[in-house]
Design an enzyme around this catalytic site. Structure first.
Site, short mmCIF file in Angstrom:
data_model
loop_
_atom_site.label_atom_id
_atom_site.label_comp_id
_atom_site.label_asym_id
_atom_site.label_seq_id
_atom_site.Cartn_x
_atom_site.Cartn_y
_atom_site.Cartn_z
N SER A 100 8.27 3.59 19.02
CA SER A 100 7.36 4.57 19.63
C SER A 100 7.22 4.21 21.09
O SER A 100 7.45 3.06 21.47
CB SER A 100 5.99 4.48 18.94
OG SER A 100 5.02 5.17 19.71
N TYR B 279 -1.50 -0.26 15.35
CA TYR B 279 -0.25 0.51 15.20
C TYR B 279 0.68 0.18 16.37
O TYR B 279 1.86 -0.11 16.19
CB TYR B 279 -0.58 2.01 15.18
CG TYR B 279 0.64 2.91 15.28
CD1 TYR B 279 1.41 3.19 14.15
CD2 TYR B 279 1.01 3.50 16.49
CE1 TYR B 279 2.53 4.02 14.24
CE2 TYR B 279 2.13 4.33 16.59
CZ TYR B 279 2.88 4.59 15.45
OH TYR B 279 3.98 5.41 15.54
N1 LIG Z 1 4.01 11.54 15.05
C1 LIG Z 1 4.10 10.83 16.19
O1 LIG Z 1 3.46 11.12 17.22
C2 LIG Z 1 5.03 9.64 16.25
C3 LIG Z 1 5.33 9.10 17.52
C4 LIG Z 1 6.17 7.98 17.59
C5 LIG Z 1 6.68 7.42 16.43
N2 LIG Z 1 6.35 7.98 15.21
C6 LIG Z 1 6.88 7.36 14.02
O2 LIG Z 1 7.73 8.30 13.38
C7 LIG Z 1 7.73 8.04 11.97
C8 LIG Z 1 7.39 9.31 11.22
O3 LIG Z 1 6.10 9.74 11.64
P1 LIG Z 1 5.50 11.17 11.23
O4 LIG Z 1 4.60 11.57 12.34
O5 LIG Z 1 6.56 12.08 10.77
O6 LIG Z 1 4.56 10.73 10.01
P2 LIG Z 1 4.09 11.51 8.68
O7 LIG Z 1 4.23 12.98 8.84
O8 LIG Z 1 2.76 10.94 8.35
O9 LIG Z 1 5.18 11.03 7.61
C9 LIG Z 1 5.23 9.69 7.23
C10 LIG Z 1 6.18 9.57 6.07
O10 LIG Z 1 6.21 8.18 5.69
C11 LIG Z 1 5.97 8.09 4.30
N3 LIG Z 1 5.34 6.79 4.03
C12 LIG Z 1 4.22 6.25 4.57
N4 LIG Z 1 3.97 5.06 4.04
C13 LIG Z 1 4.97 4.82 3.15
C14 LIG Z 1 5.25 3.75 2.26
N5 LIG Z 1 4.46 2.66 2.18
N6 LIG Z 1 6.34 3.83 1.47
C15 LIG Z 1 7.16 4.92 1.54
N7 LIG Z 1 6.94 5.97 2.34
C16 LIG Z 1 5.84 5.90 3.13
C17 LIG Z 1 5.08 9.29 3.97
O11 LIG Z 1 5.16 9.68 2.60
P3 LIG Z 1 4.07 9.20 1.50
O12 LIG Z 1 2.73 9.24 2.19
O13 LIG Z 1 4.23 10.15 0.37
O14 LIG Z 1 4.49 7.81 1.15
C18 LIG Z 1 5.73 10.36 4.84
O15 LIG Z 1 6.85 10.90 4.20
C19 LIG Z 1 6.72 6.91 11.75
O16 LIG Z 1 7.39 5.67 11.72
C20 LIG Z 1 5.85 7.00 12.98
O17 LIG Z 1 5.21 5.77 13.27
C21 LIG Z 1 5.56 9.08 15.10
#
Ligand SMILES: NC(=O)c1ccc[n+]([C@@H]2O[C@H](COP(=O)([O-])OP(=O)(O)OC[C@H]3O[C@@H](n4cnc5c(N)ncnc54)[C@H](OP(=O)(O)O)[C@@H]3O)[C@@H](O)[C@H]2O)c1
Length: 248
Positions: A137, A150
């Site tokens: 990130s 985080y």
């Molecule tokens: N959104 C942002 O602004 C942003 C910015 C930079 C980086 N990121 C990174 O991008 C990635 C995706 O983010 P997102 O925004 O798409 O998040 P999201 O919509 O909350 O999706 C997260 C996914 O991870 C799964 N997950 C969470 N904990 C888990 C576990 N212990 N075991 C297996 N699966 C798990 C969730 O499914 P379940 O809950 O069903 O397990 C879900 O499918 C993350 O690594 C996040 O840190 C996001």
């Protein structure tokens, strides 16, 4: 890297960036496997994309991960492991809950990636062309103080990626170690953030292009400007990421 006919495992592919990425990988002619904890979300993803395989797995649990590894190997293995699953919490470091939140974030965002990488490395080593994609990130470089633990977990992951790339460089020339650096993305995880957000589609397109063009670092949108700003004007960059209103 040639993507056609390659198999990718996306951790956390049931929502947000991971879910959005599925259609882009399928369009490239890839086989897609996703995992997540919530069975209903996995079912919904499967009904949207019937050709994918879904695995119920909590990546923080060693027994779940081991079972997933067996399932993936018995169905032909993978070429690309896309570490996408992650959790984020707005939290205050002066509260006693800080350690609980930090533990969950470190286990999900950092330690699980270490465990999965070690487990799948022997498989990827056998492939002609393979890759690990790690989602860090912009806050791995410049902490956002309202999501402090985080930010620290993603900083740990960024540091790990640099060392992994260095260690694999001579041993396994067929394996690329790729860091994906998104800024704030419009997903469920950031619904309370009021700052500008890029779409999950933009991230998914950049991941596909980054893989195709053998990029070792994929900066999405303004993430690159922030890393330059941080390098040369770190105090200014910190104050932009951390303005007075803390929910950004
Ligand atoms: N959104 C942002 O602004 C942003 C910015 C930079 C980086 N990121 C990174 O991008 C990635 C995706 O983010 P997102 O925004 O798409 O998040 P999201 O919509 O909350 O999706 C997260 C996914 O991870 C799964 N997950 C969470 N904990 C888990 C576990 N212990 N075991 C297996 N699966 C798990 C969730 O499914 P379940 O809950 O069903 O397990 C879900 O499918 C993350 O690594 C996040 O840190 C996001």
């Amino acid at each position: 890297m040639q993507l056609k006919d390659k198999t990718i495992l996306i951790t956390g592919g049931s929502s947000g960036i991971g879910l959005e990425s599925i259609k882009h990988f399928l369009t490239e002619g890839m086989k897609v496997i996703i995992c997540g904890r919530d069975g209903l979300k996995l079912q919904l993803a499967k009904s949207k994309f019937p050709s994918i395989a879904t695995i119920s797995c909590d990546i923080t649990k060693e027994e779940d991960v081991s079972l997933m590894h067996q399932l993936v190997m018995s169905s032909g293995g993978i070429d690309i492991l896309y570490h996408n699953a992650g959790v984020v919490s707005v939290n205050s470091l002066v509260e006693k809950t800080a350690i609980t939140i930090a533990t969950n974030e470190m286990e999900t965002n950092y330690l699980s990636a270490v465990r999965l990488t070690s487990l799948f490395l022997p498989e990827l080593a056998k492939r002609k062309e393979a890759a690990f994609v790690f989602t860090t990130s912009a806050v791995a470089y410049l902490p956002a103080a309202f999501i402090p633990t985080y930010s620290a977990s993603k900083a740990a992951l960024h540091s790990y990626v640099l060392s992994l790339r260095y260690q694999l460089r001579e041993l396994y020339k067929n394996i690329s170690v790729i860091e994906l650096i998104p800024p704030t993305v419009d997903t469920e995880a950031t619904k309370i953030f009021t700052s500008a957000k890029v779409s999950a589609e933009r991230v998914a397109k950049d991941v596909v292009n980054g893989l195709k063009n053998n990029r070792s670092t994929i900066h999405v949108s303004i993430a690159k400007s922030f890393s330059y700003l941080h390098r040369f004007f770190s105090s200014l960059a910190f104050s932009i990421v951390n303005p007075k209103n803390p929910i950004r």
